[in-house]
Design a protein around this motif. Structure first.
Motif, short mmCIF file in Angstrom:
data_model
loop_
_atom_site.label_atom_id
_atom_site.label_comp_id
_atom_site.label_asym_id
_atom_site.label_seq_id
_atom_site.Cartn_x
_atom_site.Cartn_y
_atom_site.Cartn_z
N CYS A 76 19.10 13.59 -36.14
CA CYS A 76 18.94 13.45 -34.69
C CYS A 76 18.42 12.03 -34.45
O CYS A 76 17.40 11.64 -35.02
CB CYS A 76 17.95 14.50 -34.19
N ASP A 80 13.87 15.46 -22.36
CA ASP A 80 14.93 16.07 -23.13
C ASP A 80 14.32 16.68 -24.38
O ASP A 80 13.49 16.05 -25.05
CB ASP A 80 15.98 15.01 -23.50
N VAL A 84 15.10 19.09 -28.02
CA VAL A 84 16.03 19.68 -28.98
C VAL A 84 15.26 20.48 -30.03
O VAL A 84 14.11 20.15 -30.35
CB VAL A 84 16.91 18.61 -29.68
N HIS A 100 10.89 21.11 -33.12
CA HIS A 100 11.50 20.54 -31.93
C HIS A 100 11.07 19.08 -31.75
O HIS A 100 10.09 18.62 -32.35
CB HIS A 100 11.19 21.36 -30.67
N ILE A 106 22.40 14.47 -30.73
CA ILE A 106 21.98 15.81 -31.16
C ILE A 106 23.08 16.36 -32.05
O ILE A 106 24.19 16.59 -31.58
CB ILE A 106 21.77 16.72 -29.94
N HIS A 111 19.48 22.73 -27.17
CA HIS A 111 19.19 21.56 -26.33
C HIS A 111 18.82 22.01 -24.92
O HIS A 111 19.37 22.98 -24.40
CB HIS A 111 20.43 20.67 -26.26
#
Length: 179
Positions: free
Chosen positions: A11, A83, A85, A98, A113, A119
């Motif tokens: 990521c 944001d 993930v 995360h 991602i 997400h």
């Protein structure tokens, strides 16, 4: 283009080189070869999506299952979002972890991602236009998600609960442990 690893495997934060003058600015928002050279990943984006949301809107945590999993490159065209993930790849060193980042039209950062991640984002500004590229087509029967306030994940969405605007569908997503 500057690429920075996040705390989650594969990521990346992508920061474009911005050329500005009295007229405004220009930047290349995506370049396949540079992306591959800097990340070591081969991705073929096939679908672009865009949403407009008002402050407090929380969309997520979403993902596509199995053969319909999607890698995404996300950015904010107007406004600011947090944001988030979550790594759902069993066997990954960062499984269940995360990562969050503020993306905005001001900082022009993007987040890559990989497939196998959930997400979501919450809008921190009055409105936000959110744009993302996907490497696989959306398939309704493969959509899934995790509840945004899962206690095992402990995500700080940076806004009080009373300010969040969440779809009915997202309010009824399963917990992380149920997956």
């Amino acid at each position: 283009m500057k690429v920075t690893k996040t705390s989650l495997s594969e990521c990346f934060i992508i920061e474009p080189t911005i050329i500005g003058d009295e007229r405004g600015y220009f930047y290349e928002s995506f370049h396949q070869k540079k992306f591959e050279d800097l990340t070591g990943l081969k991705v073929n984006f096939v679908q672009d999506n865009q949403s407009l949301s008002r402050k407090g809107t929380l969309r997520g945590l979403h993902f596509q299952r199995d053969d319909y999993a999607q890698a995404k490159l996300v950015q904010v065209l107007r406004g600011t979002v947090l944001d988030v993930v979550v790594d759902l790849r069993e066997g990954s060193k960062t499984f269940g972890k995360h990562f969050s980042i503020e993306l905005s039209s001001e900082n022009k950062k993007q987040l890559f991602i990989p497939r196998g991640f959930a997400h979501g984002f919450v809008v921190l500004s009055a409105e936000a236009e959110f744009f993302y590229k996907c490497d696989n087509y959306y398939h309704k029967d493969a959509e899934s998600g995790i509840m945004y306030n899962d206690p095992d994940l402990g995500i700080d969405w940076e806004l009080p609960q009373r300010e969040l605007i969440i779809s009915d569908k997202d309010l009824h997503l399963p917990s992380f442990s149920a997956l």
